[in-house]
Design an enzyme around this catalytic site. Structure first.
Site, PDB file in Angstrom:
ATOM      1  N   GLN A 286      29.537  43.917  59.076  1.00  0.00           N
ATOM      2  CA  GLN A 286      29.229  42.502  58.551  1.00  0.00           C
ATOM      3  C   GLN A 286      29.185  42.209  57.110  1.00  0.00           C
ATOM      4  O   GLN A 286      29.342  40.894  56.641  1.00  0.00           O
ATOM      5  CB  GLN A 286      27.570  42.360  58.904  1.00  0.00           C
ATOM      6  CG  GLN A 286      26.931  41.011  58.761  1.00  0.00           C
ATOM      7  CD  GLN A 286      25.527  40.856  59.254  1.00  0.00           C
ATOM      8  OE1 GLN A 286      25.491  40.819  60.569  1.00  0.00           O
ATOM      9  NE2 GLN A 286      24.698  40.536  58.349  1.00  0.00           N
TER      10      GLN A 286
ATOM     11  N   SER B 187      30.801  25.174  20.331  1.00  0.00           N
ATOM     12  CA  SER B 187      29.457  26.126  20.062  1.00  0.00           C
ATOM     13  C   SER B 187      28.282  25.419  19.843  1.00  0.00           C
ATOM     14  O   SER B 187      28.236  24.158  19.432  1.00  0.00           O
ATOM     15  CB  SER B 187      29.852  27.024  18.778  1.00  0.00           C
ATOM     16  OG  SER B 187      28.773  27.377  18.385  1.00  0.00           O
TER      17      SER B 187
ATOM     18  N   HIS C 144      51.558  48.169  22.076  1.00  0.00           N
ATOM     19  CA  HIS C 144      50.066  48.664  21.502  1.00  0.00           C
ATOM     20  C   HIS C 144      49.713  47.969  20.574  1.00  0.00           C
ATOM     21  O   HIS C 144      48.786  48.086  19.678  1.00  0.00           O
ATOM     22  CB  HIS C 144      50.812  50.199  20.793  1.00  0.00           C
ATOM     23  CG  HIS C 144      51.492  50.956  21.448  1.00  0.00           C
ATOM     24  ND1 HIS C 144      50.834  51.975  22.374  1.00  0.00           N
ATOM     25  CD2 HIS C 144      52.847  51.279  21.258  1.00  0.00           C
ATOM     26  CE1 HIS C 144      51.895  52.851  22.848  1.00  0.00           C
ATOM     27  NE2 HIS C 144      52.844  52.438  22.228  1.00  0.00           N
TER      28      HIS C 144
ATOM     29  N   SER D 298      23.564  36.344  59.520  1.00  0.00           N
ATOM     30  CA  SER D 298      24.982  36.421  58.695  1.00  0.00           C
ATOM     31  C   SER D 298      25.209  34.655  58.567  1.00  0.00           C
ATOM     32  O   SER D 298      26.201  34.519  57.892  1.00  0.00           O
ATOM     33  CB  SER D 298      25.905  37.147  59.140  1.00  0.00           C
ATOM     34  OG  SER D 298      26.333  36.980  60.615  1.00  0.00           O
TER      35      SER D 298
ATOM     36  N   GLU E 166      38.856  32.972  28.884  1.00  0.00           N
ATOM     37  CA  GLU E 166      37.685  34.109  28.552  1.00  0.00           C
ATOM     38  C   GLU E 166      36.989  34.234  30.056  1.00  0.00           C
ATOM     39  O   GLU E 166      36.693  35.478  30.555  1.00  0.00           O
ATOM     40  CB  GLU E 166      36.749  33.864  27.654  1.00  0.00           C
ATOM     41  CG  GLU E 166      37.187  33.573  26.276  1.00  0.00           C
ATOM     42  CD  GLU E 166      36.207  33.312  25.326  1.00  0.00           C
ATOM     43  OE1 GLU E 166      35.151  34.076  25.229  1.00  0.00           O
ATOM     44  OE2 GLU E 166      36.466  32.377  24.547  1.00  0.00           O
TER      45      GLU E 166
ATOM     46  N   LYS F 284      33.645  25.192  15.771  1.00  0.00           N
ATOM     47  CA  LYS F 284      34.178  26.137  16.891  1.00  0.00           C
ATOM     48  C   LYS F 284      35.127  25.086  18.029  1.00  0.00           C
ATOM     49  O   LYS F 284      34.376  24.087  18.323  1.00  0.00           O
ATOM     50  CB  LYS F 284      33.226  27.077  17.739  1.00  0.00           C
ATOM     51  CG  LYS F 284      32.719  28.041  16.623  1.00  0.00           C
ATOM     52  CD  LYS F 284      33.597  29.148  16.146  1.00  0.00           C
ATOM     53  CE  LYS F 284      33.934  30.098  17.352  1.00  0.00           C
ATOM     54  NZ  LYS F 284      32.562  30.556  17.936  1.00  0.00           N
TER      55      LYS F 284
END
Length: 492
Positions: free
Chosen positions: A354, A309, A213, A80, A322, A315
């Site tokens: 571990q 983009s 909603h 580890s 995101e 873009k």
């Protein structure tokens, strides 16, 4: 294919950044005849250098009853040190305290204690300078430091492990690491809260559509919406503070030594608090991604927090938010990993535990990054007031306020709800807004309507009618803003 045995050596980072957790660069470890890449770690940067070294395996510190060493596959599988080296500061801190305790109890001499403490100081300096060799055949951070201490100071170091086990060491190291990690997260939460309050202060009077909603509901002031994020973050901070307080109780004598080493509920609680915070941040990310779209057009991120983009030159993408939304899945997944890991383990310590560290380190790294980039985003966006204002007539945002008007006229709310519903239907048929209906039109729906009804219609009037504590009324929102400025120490 047969593999020959080999000790693997790592080199610690040259320096550790103070006051923050930093992302790392991936290190590389050279196995005989092949290379294995180690992923980035959560706490501090490291460059793990390879060393050919002596091919003969070192006898394990626990190996007295064994006649053969473990196979290479077992050694690779069970080590580890490739990630728990990050705990070195806390392991050394705990060893110093343990050495002092042994001396105070007469189990070692004051001279041995001083030799051990000096040796540990030297090892810590070597680690900080990037000159300490982390050896994979020594399995973990505890064995690496203890073996190095024995090499450095000799017999006194062999007394250090009196009355302790690695199980004690790891739970102590991990609790101390969690304490400091929580402190760093709390700082980042406050930074985001301050950025949101400052952003809200720029748009004190801007009315935006409120949604339920994802359908238009009522008009709200933008600062009211932004402060809702601040409130959520405050609860996130509170959960972390409570987690920290419970975690620190281990500094007092534990009532049960089995419980002390075998449970990881403090890790689970920390991961759960991180997961809730990550979900809150993901919701902010989702809303701001929507608002930055052409369909909404409510929000414009600056070039500093946007990407383009590779194929569509027009873009401008809100990629950081995101990724905030996406990384929340990792944080929740880290919690699920450790929950599943702990389920069904018999008392006391089991080697399964571990596997709690990598999810923990990953969760902290992710949540710190998410908080940092949300803060950057909040500091580099603007809200498109004209676009928002031009969108307000759509959706009958003042309908609920009209129902409140009827309630004040003595009409039961359920009846008021039905009357306003018929009024909205009339607007749909006439292709107009509620405020554009003639009084005769409203009276045709119900005779209770009077000329004062127009004081309740239109988004500005609707917002001004909110006067209760915590509502979106102008006076209430300004009070909320001032309260947060005081609480967060923001100067005017």
């Amino acid at each position: 294919m047969a593999f020959t045995s080999q000790s693997l050596i790592f080199r610690a980072p040259a320096s550790l950044p103070s006051g923050r957790l930093a992302a790392s660069s991936a290190g590389r470890v050279v196995l005989r005849g092949r290379a294995a890449a180690f992923p980035s770690v959560a706490v501090a940067s490291t460059s793990m250098a390879s060393s050919d070294g002596d091919e003969k395996k070192e006898t394990k510190l626990w190996g007295g009853r064994f006649e053969e060493g473990v196979t290479d596959a077992v050694e690779r599988f069970t080590e580890s040190i490739s990630y728990d080296w990050q705990l070195y500061k806390y392991d050394i801190m705990g060893s110093k305290a343990h050495a002092s305790m042994l001396a105070s109890q007469g189990l070692i001499t004051a001279g041995d204690r001083d030799i051990i403490l000096e040796g540990l100081d030297q090892i810590e300096r070597l680690i900080q300078e990037g000159k300490f060799e982390w050896r994979k055949d020594r399995e973990d951070v505890h064995m690496n430091i203890e073996a190095a201490l024995i090499e450095r100071v000799g017999e006194p170091a062999k007394k250090l492990h009196t009355a302790r086990s690695r199980n004690d060491q790891i739970v102590t190291d991990l609790r101390l690491w969690c304490r400091d990690a929580i402190d760093k997260i709390l700082i980042r939460i406050k930074q985001l809260q301050v950025s949101l309050v400052m952003l809200a202060s720029k748009y004190v009077d801007l009315i935006v559509p409120g949604y339920t909603h994802l359908q238009r509901a009522q008009p709200v002031l933008l600062p009211h919406l932004l402060l809702s994020y601040v409130e959520q973050l405050e609860r996130d901070a509170g959960r972390l503070v409570n987690c920290r307080e419970r975690n620190l109780k281990f500094t007092a004598p534990m009532k049960n030594s089995i419980d002390a080493v075998s449970d990881r509920d403090f890790v689970l609680e920390f991961l759960a608090a991180n997961s809730i915070a990550a979900v809150h941040l993901s919701r902010i990310g989702e809303e701001w991604v929507l608002w930055a779209s052409e369909e909404f057009g409510f929000l414009t991120p600056s070039d500093k927090v946007s990407t383009g983009s590779s194929i569509m030159p027009q873009k401008k993408n809100p990629d950081p938010m995101e990724l905030v939304r996406g990384k929340s899945a990792r944080v929740v997944g880290d919690l699920m990993t450790v929950l599943t890991l702990c389920k069904g383990l018999p008392q006391a310590y089991n080697r399964d535990l571990q596997e709690d560290k990598e999810p923990l380190f990953d969760s902290v790294k992710a949540i710190l990054g998410m908080l940092e980039v949300c803060t950057e985003f909040a500091q580099n966006i603007s809200f498109n007031s004209k676009r928002i204002q031009s969108s307000l007539p759509a959706g009958y945002l003042d309908a609920t306020t009209l129902a409140d008007y009827l309630v004040k006229k003595g009409v039961p709310f359920r009846t008021s709800h039905e009357i306003v519903g018929r009024s909205v239907a009339l607007c749909v048929s006439k292709n107009c807004q509620l405020a554009e209906l003639q009084l005769d039109d409203l009276k045709a729906v119900h005779p209770v309507f009077e000329a004062d009804v127009y004081e309740y219609l239109g988004v500005e009037n609707a917002v001004n009618k909110f006067i209760s504590y915590g509502s979106t009324g102008s006076n209430q929102v300004k009070k909320q803003l001032e309260d947060w400025r005081i609480q967060l120490g923001i100067s005017s």
